[in-house]
Design a protein around this motif. Structure first.
Motif, PDB file in Angstrom:
ATOM      1  N   GLU A 139       0.825  -1.198   0.000  1.00  0.00           N
ATOM      2  CA  GLU A 139       0.000   0.000   0.000  1.00  0.00           C
ATOM      3  C   GLU A 139       0.864   1.254   0.000  1.00  0.00           C
ATOM      4  O   GLU A 139       0.573   2.236  -0.690  1.00  0.00           O
ATOM      5  CB  GLU A 139      -0.908  -0.018   1.230  1.00  0.00           C
ATOM      6  CG  GLU A 139      -1.950   1.092   1.218  1.00  0.00           C
ATOM      7  CD  GLU A 139      -2.876   0.986   2.422  1.00  0.00           C
ATOM      8  OE1 GLU A 139      -3.767   1.843   2.523  1.00  0.00           O
ATOM      9  OE2 GLU A 139      -2.691   0.082   3.236  1.00  0.00           O
ATOM     10  N   LYS A 140       1.975   1.200   0.784  1.00  0.00           N
ATOM     11  CA  LYS A 140       2.892   2.337   0.785  1.00  0.00           C
ATOM     12  C   LYS A 140       3.474   2.573  -0.604  1.00  0.00           C
ATOM     13  O   LYS A 140       3.508   3.695  -1.118  1.00  0.00           O
ATOM     14  CB  LYS A 140       4.020   2.102   1.785  1.00  0.00           C
ATOM     15  CG  LYS A 140       3.588   2.257   3.241  1.00  0.00           C
ATOM     16  CD  LYS A 140       4.773   2.031   4.162  1.00  0.00           C
ATOM     17  CE  LYS A 140       4.362   2.127   5.636  1.00  0.00           C
ATOM     18  NZ  LYS A 140       5.500   1.860   6.544  1.00  0.00           N
ATOM     19  N   THR A 141       3.967   1.441  -1.202  1.00  0.00           N
ATOM     20  CA  THR A 141       4.556   1.575  -2.551  1.00  0.00           C
ATOM     21  C   THR A 141       3.512   2.039  -3.562  1.00  0.00           C
ATOM     22  O   THR A 141       3.790   2.862  -4.436  1.00  0.00           O
ATOM     23  CB  THR A 141       5.163   0.235  -2.990  1.00  0.00           C
ATOM     24  OG1 THR A 141       4.148  -0.794  -2.904  1.00  0.00           O
ATOM     25  CG2 THR A 141       6.340  -0.139  -2.119  1.00  0.00           C
ATOM     26  N   SER A 142       2.274   1.469  -3.415  1.00  0.00           N
ATOM     27  CA  SER A 142       1.216   1.877  -4.347  1.00  0.00           C
ATOM     28  C   SER A 142       0.848   3.339  -4.150  1.00  0.00           C
ATOM     29  O   SER A 142       0.577   4.064  -5.116  1.00  0.00           O
ATOM     30  CB  SER A 142      -0.013   0.992  -4.156  1.00  0.00           C
ATOM     31  OG  SER A 142      -0.538   1.140  -2.854  1.00  0.00           O
ATOM     32  N   ASN A 143       0.869   3.805  -2.891  1.00  0.00           N
ATOM     33  CA  ASN A 143       0.606   5.224  -2.643  1.00  0.00           C
ATOM     34  C   ASN A 143       1.689   6.098  -3.266  1.00  0.00           C
ATOM     35  O   ASN A 143       1.411   7.141  -3.872  1.00  0.00           O
ATOM     36  CB  ASN A 143       0.522   5.485  -1.136  1.00  0.00           C
ATOM     37  CG  ASN A 143      -0.757   4.923  -0.525  1.00  0.00           C
ATOM     38  OD1 ASN A 143      -1.806   4.936  -1.176  1.00  0.00           O
ATOM     39  ND2 ASN A 143      -0.688   4.431   0.698  1.00  0.00           N
ATOM     40  N   GLU A 144       2.955   5.626  -3.105  1.00  0.00           N
ATOM     41  CA  GLU A 144       4.053   6.390  -3.715  1.00  0.00           C
ATOM     42  C   GLU A 144       3.933   6.418  -5.232  1.00  0.00           C
ATOM     43  O   GLU A 144       4.108   7.460  -5.861  1.00  0.00           O
ATOM     44  CB  GLU A 144       5.387   5.775  -3.299  1.00  0.00           C
ATOM     45  CG  GLU A 144       5.716   5.992  -1.822  1.00  0.00           C
ATOM     46  CD  GLU A 144       7.009   5.285  -1.418  1.00  0.00           C
ATOM     47  OE1 GLU A 144       7.570   4.601  -2.295  1.00  0.00           O
ATOM     48  OE2 GLU A 144       7.435   5.432  -0.252  1.00  0.00           O
ATOM     49  N   THR A 145       3.632   5.219  -5.811  1.00  0.00           N
ATOM     50  CA  THR A 145       3.458   5.179  -7.272  1.00  0.00           C
ATOM     51  C   THR A 145       2.273   6.035  -7.701  1.00  0.00           C
ATOM     52  O   THR A 145       2.301   6.686  -8.748  1.00  0.00           O
ATOM     53  CB  THR A 145       3.263   3.735  -7.735  1.00  0.00           C
ATOM     54  OG1 THR A 145       2.201   3.128  -6.978  1.00  0.00           O
ATOM     55  CG2 THR A 145       4.534   2.931  -7.545  1.00  0.00           C
ATOM     56  N   LEU A 146       1.202   6.011  -6.870  1.00  0.00           N
ATOM     57  CA  LEU A 146       0.037   6.828  -7.198  1.00  0.00           C
ATOM     58  C   LEU A 146       0.395   8.307  -7.181  1.00  0.00           C
ATOM     59  O   LEU A 146      -0.003   9.075  -8.070  1.00  0.00           O
ATOM     60  CB  LEU A 146      -1.077   6.527  -6.189  1.00  0.00           C
ATOM     61  CG  LEU A 146      -2.414   7.230  -6.411  1.00  0.00           C
ATOM     62  CD1 LEU A 146      -3.032   6.781  -7.730  1.00  0.00           C
ATOM     63  CD2 LEU A 146      -3.371   6.924  -5.278  1.00  0.00           C
ATOM     64  N   LYS A 147       1.191   8.708  -6.175  1.00  0.00           N
ATOM     65  CA  LYS A 147       1.619  10.105  -6.118  1.00  0.00           C
ATOM     66  C   LYS A 147       2.477  10.473  -7.321  1.00  0.00           C
ATOM     67  O   LYS A 147       2.321  11.541  -7.924  1.00  0.00           O
ATOM     68  CB  LYS A 147       2.397  10.345  -4.830  1.00  0.00           C
ATOM     69  CG  LYS A 147       1.515  10.375  -3.585  1.00  0.00           C
ATOM     70  CD  LYS A 147       2.353  10.599  -2.334  1.00  0.00           C
ATOM     71  CE  LYS A 147       1.477  10.579  -1.077  1.00  0.00           C
ATOM     72  NZ  LYS A 147       2.292  10.730   0.150  1.00  0.00           N
ATOM     73  N   SER A 148       3.424   9.526  -7.650  1.00  0.00           N
ATOM     74  CA  SER A 148       4.277   9.792  -8.824  1.00  0.00           C
ATOM     75  C   SER A 148       3.446   9.862 -10.106  1.00  0.00           C
ATOM     76  O   SER A 148       3.690  10.703 -10.979  1.00  0.00           O
ATOM     77  CB  SER A 148       5.342   8.703  -8.945  1.00  0.00           C
ATOM     78  OG  SER A 148       4.750   7.455  -9.222  1.00  0.00           O
ATOM     79  N   LEU A 149       2.425   8.958 -10.203  1.00  0.00           N
ATOM     80  CA  LEU A 149       1.555   8.990 -11.379  1.00  0.00           C
ATOM     81  C   LEU A 149       0.741  10.280 -11.430  1.00  0.00           C
ATOM     82  O   LEU A 149       0.522  10.850 -12.519  1.00  0.00           O
ATOM     83  CB  LEU A 149       0.619   7.776 -11.359  1.00  0.00           C
ATOM     84  CG  LEU A 149       1.270   6.432 -11.702  1.00  0.00           C
ATOM     85  CD1 LEU A 149       0.302   5.303 -11.428  1.00  0.00           C
ATOM     86  CD2 LEU A 149       1.713   6.389 -13.155  1.00  0.00           C
TER      87      LEU A 149
END
Length: 350
Positions: free
Chosen positions: A108-118
């Protein structure tokens, strides 16, 4: 049981004593106390037997209860083992779920980071799209301007073509005039030589006439020299104009080929990388390189040397007609090649 054994021992003792008393006649008969005692003992024995039966029944019932309780204990132990097994399985499951929860939290942390980057990428892409839209509008305007310039260049090309044809006609006429002047010069030279040979024989009047003719021929020579100088200057000027037109046409062709080779997105990407606008990038692409400037400088020096060579020929000694003709023909051939190159370039650009 112990009381029973005691009572049975006492009874056996009494019976033994009664038997021994019946056998021996000398012994007196038992008394009433012993009978009472026997009865009491028998009553106790009965009571003890009853108690023993009760106890045995109670023992049997207790044994049954113990057996049932053992069975119940076994069932409970089996149930406890099953529960322990279930408990271990649940512990393993809980640990697995905890590890999965931890992994899911990390994911979830990584997905949140990827979501922010996206989200940042989407924001930058929207900004790029807006910039591209504005650049496309500017390019459309520039395309309209380029089409107008193309029509103007086509008109200029046709005009230059007509001028070139007229100049070619002028050059042919000038060539014929040069040939005529050369013939006249040779005739004048022969006439002057003949007149010089006959000067000694002729009178003073003939000398004056010869001097007049010489003055006339010198005037003609001066006119011829001015004519040759103007002809060479005009020829050099027309060659220079053709070179500049060829360079402009080459620049236009290279810019169009470069624009065709590059897509609009890559052209804008190159402008964004260089941190300049697309118009500035086109101006950068249209700038002459060092090799082209060196070439133009060398051509200018050659033209200068050619003019100096013509001047030396005109100022030199006779005969110089053949050398002058060769030099002018060389420049005319160069102009002819430049005209052919310019016409081919304009055909490709059109």
């Amino acid at each position: 049981q112990q009381e029973k054994e005691d009572l049975q021992g006492k009874l056996e003792l009494r019976e033994h004593l009664s038997q021994t008393a019946g056998k021996s006649e000398a012994t007196p008969t038992p008394s009433k106390n012993t009978d009472l005692e026997m009865k009491q003992l028998q009553c106790k024995l009965k009571n003890s037997n009853n108690e023993i039966t009760k106890q045995s029944t109670s023992i049997k019932s207790l044994k049954n209860e113990v057996r049932e309780k053992e069975e119940r204990i076994q069932e409970l132990q089996a149930k406890i083992s099953r529960l322990e097994r279930d408990l271990n399985m649940k512990r393993h499951l809980i640990e697995d779920l905890r590890s999965r929860l931890k992994a899911n939290q990390e994911n979830e942390k990584t997905s949140n980071e990827t979501l922010k980057s996206l989200e940042r990428k989407v924001k930058s892409l929207t900004e790029n799209c807006l910039n591209k839209k504005t650049s496309i509008d500017s390019l459309k305007q520039r395309l309209n301007v380029a089409t107008k310039e193309k029509s103007q260049y086509e008109q200029m090309y046709h005009k230059a073509k007509d001028e070139l044809e007229k100049k070619d006609l002028k050059l042919t006429s000038l060539e014929t005039k040069v040939i005529e002047t050369e013939c006249a010069m040779t005739e004048l030279e022969t006439a002057a030589s003949q007149q010089l040979h006959g000067l000694a024989k002729q009178s003073g009047q003939a000398l004056q006439t010869v001097q007049k003719q010489l003055l006339l021929t010198s005037d003609k020579v001066e006119e011829f020299i001015t004519f040759v100088k103007t002809l060479t200057r005009e020829l050099q000027h027309s060659v220079h104009e053709l070179r500049t037109k060829i360079k402009q046409a080459k620049k236009m062709g290279e810019a169009r080929a470069y624009k065709k080779g590059l897509s609009q997105e890559s052209f804008q990407l190159a402008a964004s990388i260089l941190n300049v606008s697309t118009t500035d990038l086109e101006e950068i692409l249209e700038v002459e390189d060092d090799e082209e400037t060196a070439k133009t400088k060398m051509e200018f020096e050659k033209d200068k040397e050619w003019l100096q060579y013509i001047q030396k020929l005109l100022e030199g000694q006779f005969p110089f007609a053949s050398y002058l003709m060769d030099a002018i023909l060389e420049k005319l051939n160069e102009k002819k090649k430049l005209v052919e190159e310019y016409s081919s370039l304009m055909k490709h650009t059109v």
